[in-house]
Write a protein that holds these residues in place. Structure first.
Motif, PDB file in Angstrom:
ATOM      1  N   GLU A 283       0.839  -1.196   0.000  1.00 31.27           N
ATOM      2  CA  GLU A 283       0.000   0.000   0.000  1.00 31.27           C
ATOM      3  C   GLU A 283       0.870   1.241   0.000  1.00 31.27           C
ATOM      4  O   GLU A 283       2.079   1.177   0.247  1.00 31.27           O
ATOM      5  N   TRP A 284       0.248   2.353  -0.307  1.00 31.18           N
ATOM      6  CA  TRP A 284       0.937   3.641  -0.340  1.00 31.18           C
ATOM      7  C   TRP A 284       0.220   4.606   0.593  1.00 31.18           C
ATOM      8  O   TRP A 284      -1.018   4.612   0.674  1.00 31.18           O
ATOM      9  N   ARG A 285       0.985   5.440   1.295  1.00 30.75           N
ATOM     10  CA  ARG A 285       0.411   6.391   2.245  1.00 30.75           C
ATOM     11  C   ARG A 285       1.006   7.773   2.006  1.00 30.75           C
ATOM     12  O   ARG A 285       2.166   7.902   1.572  1.00 30.75           O
ATOM     13  N   ASP A 286       0.238   8.807   2.312  1.00 27.14           N
ATOM     14  CA  ASP A 286       0.773  10.162   2.196  1.00 27.14           C
ATOM     15  C   ASP A 286       1.426  10.567   3.516  1.00 27.14           C
ATOM     16  O   ASP A 286       1.532   9.758   4.448  1.00 27.14           O
ATOM     17  N   GLY A 287       1.849  11.827   3.599  1.00 25.72           N
ATOM     18  CA  GLY A 287       2.575  12.287   4.777  1.00 25.72           C
ATOM     19  C   GLY A 287       1.771  12.260   6.062  1.00 25.72           C
ATOM     20  O   GLY A 287       2.344  12.268   7.155  1.00 25.72           O
ATOM     21  N   THR A 288       0.440  12.223   5.955  1.00 19.31           N
ATOM     22  CA  THR A 288      -0.418  12.181   7.139  1.00 19.31           C
ATOM     23  C   THR A 288      -0.728  10.750   7.564  1.00 19.31           C
ATOM     24  O   THR A 288      -1.394  10.538   8.580  1.00 19.31           O
ATOM     25  N   GLY A 289      -0.272   9.786   6.759  1.00 24.45           N
ATOM     26  CA  GLY A 289      -0.572   8.390   7.052  1.00 24.45           C
ATOM     27  C   GLY A 289      -1.810   7.876   6.351  1.00 24.45           C
ATOM     28  O   GLY A 289      -2.175   6.703   6.508  1.00 24.45           O
ATOM     29  N   ARG A 290      -2.477   8.729   5.558  1.00 17.47           N
ATOM     30  CA  ARG A 290      -3.677   8.297   4.840  1.00 17.47           C
ATOM     31  C   ARG A 290      -3.310   7.311   3.746  1.00 17.47           C
ATOM     32  O   ARG A 290      -2.383   7.546   2.970  1.00 17.47           O
ATOM     33  N   ARG A 291      -4.025   6.203   3.688  1.00 15.15           N
ATOM     34  CA  ARG A 291      -3.782   5.200   2.648  1.00 15.15           C
ATOM     35  C   ARG A 291      -4.366   5.703   1.332  1.00 15.15           C
ATOM     36  O   ARG A 291      -5.528   6.112   1.269  1.00 15.15           O
ATOM     37  N   LEU A 292      -3.547   5.697   0.286  1.00 15.18           N
ATOM     38  CA  LEU A 292      -3.982   6.233  -1.002  1.00 15.18           C
ATOM     39  C   LEU A 292      -4.751   5.198  -1.808  1.00 15.18           C
ATOM     40  O   LEU A 292      -4.324   4.048  -1.913  1.00 15.18           O
ATOM     41  N   PRO A 293      -5.866   5.606  -2.425  1.00 12.77           N
ATOM     42  CA  PRO A 293      -6.486   4.726  -3.425  1.00 12.77           C
ATOM     43  C   PRO A 293      -5.472   4.454  -4.533  1.00 12.77           C
ATOM     44  O   PRO A 293      -4.685   5.344  -4.904  1.00 12.77           O
ATOM     45  N   LEU A 294      -5.463   3.252  -5.060  1.00 10.96           N
ATOM     46  CA  LEU A 294      -4.457   2.890  -6.061  1.00 10.96           C
ATOM     47  C   LEU A 294      -4.491   3.825  -7.260  1.00 10.96           C
ATOM     48  O   LEU A 294      -3.455   4.087  -7.875  1.00 10.96           O
ATOM     49  N   GLY A 295      -5.665   4.331  -7.609  1.00  9.27           N
ATOM     50  CA  GLY A 295      -5.770   5.241  -8.749  1.00  9.27           C
ATOM     51  C   GLY A 295      -5.086   6.566  -8.536  1.00  9.27           C
ATOM     52  O   GLY A 295      -4.853   7.310  -9.490  1.00  9.27           O
ATOM     53  N   GLU A 296      -4.737   6.893  -7.265  1.00  6.22           N
ATOM     54  CA  GLU A 296      -4.062   8.166  -6.966  1.00  6.22           C
ATOM     55  C   GLU A 296      -2.546   8.023  -6.888  1.00  6.22           C
ATOM     56  O   GLU A 296      -1.837   9.022  -6.738  1.00  6.22           O
ATOM     57  N   VAL A 297      -2.047   6.805  -6.963  1.00  9.97           N
ATOM     58  CA  VAL A 297      -0.604   6.587  -6.818  1.00  9.97           C
ATOM     59  C   VAL A 297       0.094   6.980  -8.122  1.00  9.97           C
ATOM     60  O   VAL A 297      -0.251   6.491  -9.201  1.00  9.97           O
ATOM     61  N   GLY A 298       1.072   7.872  -8.035  1.00 12.75           N
ATOM     62  CA  GLY A 298       1.788   8.340  -9.209  1.00 12.75           C
ATOM     63  C   GLY A 298       2.743   7.306  -9.773  1.00 12.75           C
ATOM     64  O   GLY A 298       3.036   6.291  -9.133  1.00 12.75           O
TER      65      GLY A 298
END
Length: 300
Positions: A257-272
C-alpha cells in the motif's frame, strides 16, 4: 597512492579500497602477511579503506535518493562534489534534465552527465550524441529523472549501450513497473488501497523476510518494509506487509500500500508513476526471496 614502508622491509599501499603489500624484493603479494596485521601503517590504511567504502556507499545512496524522490539538484552542488572520485562514480553518465523556473524538467535538453565545473556548468552528451555544456547562468538545477518518467526508454537504453555507458547508480537499466489502468487495478476504478500481487509469499522465518528487506536498503518497522518517496513535491511512503509474529516464526507476506505524509492510505488510482514503480520494485525484490515450493510458484 604511493607505497608506505613498514616493518621487515615490506611496503603497503591502497588501491581503491584494497590494501596492497609488497616484500623487500619489490614482489607484489596476494595478501598482507598475518605478521603485519597489527602494524600501525597497515591498520591506518585499513581504516582509511573502510572509510572510503562507507563514503562510496553513502554517495550512491544519496544519488539514488535524488532519483527516487525526484529532487532537483543544484548545478553548483554537482560542480563542488565532482572532483571527489566517489561522487563522480555515482553521478557519471546519469541522464540529467534542466529544471525550468516553473520547476518542470526539460527532457528535450536531457543528456548523459560527463563533467561538472563551477564556471562552465555541466558537460553532457545530449540525445543527438553531441557534447555540450549547460551554462550555469541559465541552468541552475537539474533533475535526475526516474526511468519510468523517460519517454522512449527502450531507445535511450540502446543509445546508452552504443555510448558504452556504465552507470554507478541504477537509472536507465533500473527495472520499472507501470501502474495498470483503472480497469486493471483491483477494486472499482482503482479505489482499493492495497495491491495484492506480492501477497502470500512464504518465508521460513520472519527474520528472513525482514533481513532481506534491510539488506536491499529498505527500512522495516511494525512488520512492514518501507520505502520513502516524493512525487510532485508530496511526501509518500510505500509499505509492504512482511508479518507481525515472532522473528523465528513462519511468515507470509501481505499487501502493498501507499500512504501520504499524514498516514492516509492512497487509493491505487491516486498513486503516481514513480511511487508505484518504486513501491512495486520493493515488494518484488523482497518477494523474490520467498520459499518456492513449485515451478509454477517460482515463475511468479
Amino acid at each position: 597512492m604511493g607505497w608506505i614502508e613498514t616493518a621487515g622491509g615490506y611496503a603497503v599501499s591502497l588501491e581503491g579500497t584494497r590494501v596492497l603489500c609488497r616484500n623487500a624484493a619489490g614482489r607484489a603479494l596476494k595478501q598482507v602477511p598475518p605478521k603485519l596485521k597489527d602494524d600501525v601503517e597497515v591498520v591506518r590504511l585499513r581504516q582509511l579503506a573502510e572509510w572510503l567504502a562507507r563514503h562510496e556507499s553513502e554517495c550512491r545512496e544519496q544519488v539514488d535518493a535524488w532519483l527516487v524522490r525526484s529532487l532537483p539538484v543544484p548545478v553548483a552542488l554537482l560542480a563542488r562534489v565532482w572532483p571527489d572520485t566517489a561522487w563522480q562514480a555515482a553521478l557519471r553518465d546519469l541522464v540529467v534534465a534542466p529544471v525550468g523556473e516553473d520547476g518542470s524538467a526539460d527532457t528535450a535538453r536531457a543528456g548523459f552527465l560527463r563533467d561538472a565545473d563551477p564556471v562552465k556548468g555541466l558537460g553532457i552528451v545530449d540525445l543527438d550524441g553531441d557534447s555540450v555544456w549547460l551554462d550555469p547562468a541559465g541552468v541552475t538545477s537539474v533533475l535526475i529523472p526516474h526511468p519510468v518518467l523517460l519517454e522512449d526508454l527502450a531507445e535511450l537504453r540502446e543509445f546508452a549501450a552504443e555510448l558504452k555507458v556504465e552507470q554507478g547508480v541504477e537509472q536507465l537499466f533500473r527495472e520499472v513497473w507501470q501502474r495498470p489502468e483503472p480497469e486493471g487495478v483491483a477494486g472499482t476504478a482503482g479505489t482499493d488501497t492495497s495491491w495484492s500481487a506480492y501477497a502470500n509469499g512464504k518465508f521460513a522465518q520472519l527474520r528472513h523476510a525482514t533481513g532481506r528487506a534491510l539488506t536491499l536498503g529498505y527500512r522495516v518497522r511494525g512488520g512492514q518494509a518501507l520505502c520513502r518517496l516524493v512525487e510532485d513535491g508530496r511526501q509518500l511512503e510505500a509499505a509492504y506487509w512482511l508479518g507481525g509474529d515472532y522473528p523465528d516464526a513462519e511468515a507470509r507476506t501481505g499487501a502493498l500500500e501507499w500512504r501520504d505524509g499524514t498516514g492516509r492510505r492512497l487509493p491505487l488510482g491516486e498513486v503516481g508513476p514513480v511511487a508505484w514503480s518504486e513501491g512495486e520494485r520493493m515488494a518484488a525484490l523482497v518477494f523474490a526471496g520467498r520459499v518456492v515450493e513449485s515451478e509454477e510458484e517460482g515463475a511468479l
